[in-house]
Design a protein around this motif. Sequence first.
Motif, PDB file in Angstrom:
ATOM      1  N   VAL A 171       1.042  -1.158  -0.482  1.00 29.58           N
ATOM      2  CA  VAL A 171       0.139   0.490  -0.144  1.00 29.58           C
ATOM      3  C   VAL A 171       1.372   1.104  -0.185  1.00 29.58           C
ATOM      4  N   TYR A 172       1.554   1.194   1.147  1.00 28.61           N
ATOM      5  CA  TYR A 172       2.939   2.631   1.261  1.00 28.61           C
ATOM      6  C   TYR A 172       3.640   2.768  -0.189  1.00 28.61           C
ATOM      7  N   THR A 175       0.908   3.484  -3.565  1.00 29.03           N
ATOM      8  CA  THR A 175      -0.030   4.965  -3.434  1.00 29.03           C
ATOM      9  C   THR A 175       1.424   6.139  -2.853  1.00 29.03           C
ATOM     10  N   THR A 176       2.200   5.891  -2.398  1.00 31.67           N
ATOM     11  CA  THR A 176       3.371   7.224  -3.030  1.00 31.67           C
ATOM     12  C   THR A 176       4.638   6.379  -3.973  1.00 31.67           C
ATOM     13  N   ASN A 180       1.388   8.388  -9.462  1.00 31.90           N
ATOM     14  CA  ASN A 180      -0.296   7.608  -8.755  1.00 31.90           C
ATOM     15  C   ASN A 180      -0.698   9.379  -8.800  1.00 31.90           C
ATOM     16  N   ARG A 182      -2.488  10.126  -6.796  1.00 34.47           N
ATOM     17  CA  ARG A 182      -3.801  11.203  -5.913  1.00 34.47           C
ATOM     18  C   ARG A 182      -2.074  10.556  -4.490  1.00 34.47           C
ATOM     19  N   ARG A 183      -1.194  10.696  -5.234  1.00 40.26           N
ATOM     20  CA  ARG A 183      -0.221  10.243  -3.848  1.00 40.26           C
ATOM     21  C   ARG A 183       0.000  11.406  -2.650  1.00 40.26           C
ATOM     22  N   ALA A 185      -2.942  11.056  -1.001  1.00 41.46           N
ATOM     23  CA  ALA A 185      -3.801  10.406  -0.164  1.00 41.46           C
ATOM     24  C   ALA A 185      -3.365   9.228   0.495  1.00 41.46           C
ATOM     25  N   ALA A 186      -1.188   8.955   0.328  1.00 39.09           N
ATOM     26  CA  ALA A 186      -0.885   8.701   0.469  1.00 39.09           C
ATOM     27  C   ALA A 186      -1.005   8.270   2.332  1.00 39.09           C
ATOM     28  N   ALA A 189      -4.214   5.973   3.170  1.00 38.44           N
ATOM     29  CA  ALA A 189      -4.301   4.991   2.621  1.00 38.44           C
ATOM     30  C   ALA A 189      -3.232   4.123   3.855  1.00 38.44           C
TER      31      ALA A 189
END
Length: 311
Positions: A171-172, A175-176, A180, A182-183, A185-186, A189
């Motif tokens: 997940v890390y 999302t990073t 991406n 939508r970074r 929102a990391a 998440a």
Amino acid sequence: MTTPATTPATEDARPSVHPADRQPALPARLAAEALGTLFVVVAGLGVPLFAVPQYNPLPASLAAGLALTAAMLAFGYLSGGHFNPAVTVGNAIAGRIRPGAAAAYLGAQLAGALLGGLALFGVLRTVPKLNGTRSAFDTVAAGFDARSVIQAPVAGVLLVEVLGAALLVAVYLGTTAPRNPRRAAAPFAVGLSMAVLLQLGQSIGNAPFNPARATASALFSSPEALGQLWLFWVAPLAGAAVAGLVFRGFARTPDTAADGVEPAQAEPVAETAVTGTAGTDAAGTSRPAAPGRAAAVPADEARDFFDKRTP
């Protein structure tokens, strides 16, 4: 009539560095990792240690997840917001952080975790109604067999730690990732993922999916907890390695070479911060290279290290 001689314009071979691309100094990143880990440990261990059902409606797992989200929002722009040796190992294997910096991160995380555990230990010593401070820490220390709430054997706890750490690191890393959109929102998440995983881990044996947190609780618990600490290092680091290898493979897929950049170089290395990465401005918008200049592509030392391509 003579024409003034014109000197051909020459471009500096080295690309200019945008202020948003500059990494903070390593001491600043280490301080952020230590402080963020301290916060995660104080919240993750302190809430269940001092929990009184009628006064503490917030579940311990949710409190720990929210603390991780807050720490990533507060300090992630400096260090990337790892606060967990498993996350750092996953980033190193995925090629997002150099091995030397990763080792320094692990030291800072352990220091922050131990300071957090020591602070809680000191607070517990001031409470007269507690018969023993170490027995209180036993209730939050990770363990298996007799130390597990449901008497889970070593194999069961090991599998849960490997799986949970692999999912958390995935997940890390997902999302990073620089690509991406939508970074931002990391932190949410990763924090929510940690809260859900801790809810599972508590019923198995207080599995924290974080070796630094496991070390802090074991050092202030009874000797039996310290004897079982090895599992809560081996298992999460193994899960992190699996996730890191998977994401390193993603970085080498053919679509990363769409702009003429080699797949191994397409994804920026360096210690990726949660907000803003190399090649983007503060808002996360990609900046094309200036005309006549080569795009700034940092050397992928970490991935080369794990691929044994260093000289």
